[in-house]
Design a protein around this motif. Structure first.
Motif, PDB file in Angstrom:
ATOM      1  N   SER A 106      -9.878  -0.172   3.701  1.00 60.52           N
ATOM      2  CA  SER A 106     -10.004   1.059   2.911  1.00 60.52           C
ATOM      3  C   SER A 106     -11.353   1.715   3.150  1.00 60.52           C
ATOM      4  N   THR A 107     -12.385   0.895   3.263  1.00 61.23           N
ATOM      5  CA  THR A 107     -13.717   1.438   3.517  1.00 61.23           C
ATOM      6  C   THR A 107     -13.731   2.210   4.838  1.00 61.23           C
ATOM      7  N   SER A 140      -7.113  -8.971   2.818  1.00 59.70           N
ATOM      8  CA  SER A 140      -7.676  -8.185   1.724  1.00 59.70           C
ATOM      9  C   SER A 140      -9.194  -8.340   1.731  1.00 59.70           C
TER      10      SER A 140
END
Ligand code: ATP
Ligand code: MG
Lengths: 238, 403
Positions: free
Chosen positions: A53-54, A48
């Protein structure tokens, strides 16, 4: 655009994405080099906060990198205007967000229709395709429920249906099975592999935390601290 | 695509129906006020015109003073008329049916213990004949009374009620200021005039009596002229004009020091005043429309902020800036058009109600209704523009991260 024979669909070189300044600076992507060929099914894993996601947002032309170069289909994205990137998203990409991002107080059917409206499809065709997409994710009978009336997993499947409905060339899915039980997760993976059998040119990039899901991909990328730490075949990677 | 956008806008508006309604309340009130003002104004103009026409299109009023001085403002410098001017107009001009002198004042009339302040009209028997105003009791002035200026009078119904209650005034003596005067006639009740004035609130005296005992001079304030049926009032006006110029020795090239008006002119003067008033009130109402527009802008700005994520989602699935802009602009326009339509309905309703109360015709003007409709669309475009542009300029990823 003079496209090089070997030019992959997606080519990223030295991509950085820096949030904040000075003390508070976060390098979410820190020199990412990544090539993805047309028709590949790539899984991205990593701890995480490692920048998965970026990276997806940059690949999906939603976010602009701070540095580096990104060619999509031979085109340097940095040179495109706001509206040109919108057209690219509309015509080539289907995005499944980690947080679903469904329109509130809007039925599942209307949510799935949304990209089709911007594609300019006539209403009957839109509805037919939206219904079909909802059926593919196992949500027939829920067309007229709005997100507040759906479980997290159901919302996630609506988001998947929305990404599929526009028949994109690239599906970008950020943890598409994060909220699903194993049976549903397997169904979604079978749906994706099924779509690839129909259309071998369909490219899929999927972020996941589950080895079982990553196993459906042809290639697994392991990210750490905004960079690729390992790149290989699933199964061996984990 | 536009229809899709309109449907989308309607959905967004009705999703928050109460807030949408409060948002457009300003526009509703503004449009309603403009529509009601203009409609009632038009109705009362129509009423004035038709009332004045009822007074007779063959009537001329001659007063001293120059025309540009406006009604009732007799120029102190200009010479008043005399009785013989009236007679010469009546006798020498063939187009004239009859002419009567008119003077007016107000005075307290007393009978027994009752006293009442009323309007005094000084004239002669020709006036009641020319106006076809019948008497319900008694008789008109006779020549002898007029010539001698005898203390006789004719009274209106309102004065009778005040002084005599239900009794018969004819033959009774009343006091008008210092004059003790015999009532010889009672006028048929006429009711209120166009201008809201009680026409029965009057006592009529012979001109000569008025001149001697009240005014203390031999002046005639105004001349009332009835033109023969079928004769042209313009021709009669021209002849009266040249006769009066001769009597008053006005050399050619000099302006008249009197003016002759017909009822058409009087009507247009009155409707003119009415139009100015309507215009001013409508302007005030239009300001509230502007305020209504600002209300729409405010809510649209709030709405854009609230719906930042929605905008982000739309951008993410491929909406272009122009399409997002269009969505919010159409929403603002649809919203203010809804307000406009509600306002038009409310305004017409109010106007119908007010017209009924004021017993004037209900005169809705389609042009004004259309203009109000168009205006509310324009309000939507103007005040929706900035919020819509704010929405269109958002960055997709930032919009998605909002909240
Ligand atoms: N808008 C932002 N502002 C500042 N920092 C951000 C922002 N978005 C992401 N970050 C930071 O960038 C880094 C990468 O975030 P990212 O969301 O890409 O991680 P991720 O790998 O998707 O994590 P997860 O598995 O939890 O979804 C994190 O350290 C995060 O705190
Ligand atoms: Mg993530």
């Amino acid at each position: 655009m003079a496209e090089d024979e070997d030019m992959p669909l997606i080519r990223m070189r030295g991509i950085t994405r820096v949030y904040g300044k000075g003390e508070a600076e976060v390098r979410a992507l820190d020199g990412l080099d990544l090539d993805i060929r047309r028709g590949e099914f790539v899984a991205i894993m990593g701890p995480s906060g490692s920048g998965k996601s970026t990276a997806m947002n940059v690949i999906g032309c939603l976010d602009r990198p701070t540095g580096g170069s990104y060619h999509f289909n031979g085109v340097e994205i940095a040179r495109l205007s706001h509206d040109q990137r919108a057209l690219l998203r509309r015509n080539f990409l289907g995005f499944v967000f980690q947080g679903y991002n469904l329109l509130p107080r809007t039925t599942a059917l209307d949510n799935v229709e949304l990209p089709l409206i911007y594609k300019g499809l006539p209403p009957e065709e839109r509805i037919a395709r939206a219904r079909q997409a909802l059926q593919q994710v196992g949500l027939e009978g829920r067309e007229h429920h709005d997100p507040s009336q759906l479980s997290g997993g159901q919302q996630q499947r609506v988001a998947m249906a929305r990404a599929l409905a526009g028949s994109p060339e690239v599906i970008l899915a950020d943890e598409p099975t994060g909220n699903l039980d194993t049976r549903r997760s397997v169904e979604i993976m079978q749906l994706l592999t099924g779509l690839r059998q129909e259309n071998p040119d369909l490219t899929i990039v999927m972020v996941t935390h589950e080895d079982d899901m990553a196993a459906y991909a042809d290639r697994l990328i392991w990210m750490v601290d905004g960079k690729i730490a390992r790149d290989g075949r699933p199964g061996k990677a984990a | 695509m536009l229809w899709e956008t309109v449907k989308l806008a309607l959905k967004a508006i009705f999703r928050n129906a109460l807030r949408s309604f409060l948002t457009v309340l300003g526009v509703v009130i503004g449009v309603a006020a403009v529509i009601a003002m203009v409609t009632v104004g038009q109705g009362s103009s129509d009423q004035v015109t038709s009332d004045v026409e009822k007074l007779g299109t063959n009537i001329l009023m001659i007063s001293p003073g120059q025309a540009r001085m406006g009604p009732g403002s007799s120029n102190a410098a200009s010479k008043p008329f005399e009785m013989k001017d009236v007679d010469r107009i009546a006798e020498e001009i063939a187009l004239v049916e009859t002419a009567a002198p008119m003077g007016s004042s107000s005075a307290t009339v007393v009978y027994g213990n009752e006293n009442y302040r009323t309007q005094i009209t000084a004239t002669d028997s020709r006036y009641l004949m020319a106006t076809d105003w019948p008497l319900i009791a008694g008789r008109n002035f006779n020549a002898a009374e007029e010539k001698a200026g005898r203390a006789v009078c004719i009274m209106g119904e309102t004065v009778r009620l005040e002084l005599f209650g239900s009794g018969d005034p004819v033959g009774q003596k009343i006091r008008i200021g210092a004059i003790s005067c015999e009532v010889i006639g009672l006028l048929e009740p006429k009711g209120a005039s166009t201008f809201g004035q009680d026409q029965d609130d009057v006592v009529m005296l012979p001109m000569r009596l008025f001149q001697r005992r009240i005014a203390g001079n031999r002046d005639v304030g105004m001349i009332y002229v009835a033109v023969r049926d079928g004769a042209s009032t313009d021709a009669a006006k021209a002849e009266i004009d040249s006769l009066l110029r001769e009597i008053r020795r006005i050399s050619p090239g000099e302006d008249d020091d009197f003016n002759v008006r017909d009822m058409k002119q009087i009507a247009s003067m009155l409707t003119g005043i009415n139009d100015v008033l309507t215009g001013m009130l409508s302007a005030v109402a239009a300001v509230s429309l502007l305020v209504g527009g600002i209300g729409i802008m405010n809510i649209m700005l709030v709405s854009v902020t609230e719906r930042t994520r929605e905008i982000g989602i739309r951008l993410a699935v491929g909406a272009q800036a122009r399409q997002v802009m269009m969505q919010f602009l159409v929403e603002a326009v649809v919203l203010s058009l809804l307000g406009g339509v509600l306002g038009i309905l409310l305004g017409l309703g109010l106007a119908a109600f007010a017209s009924n109360l004021m017993s004037i015709p209900f005169a809705p003007d389609p042009t004004v209704v259309l203009m109000a409709f168009a205006f509310s669309a324009v309000v939507g475009v103007i005040f929706g523009y900035f919020p819509a542009r704010a929405a269109a300029r958002m960055d997709p990823i930032e919009a998605l991260r909002h909240q």
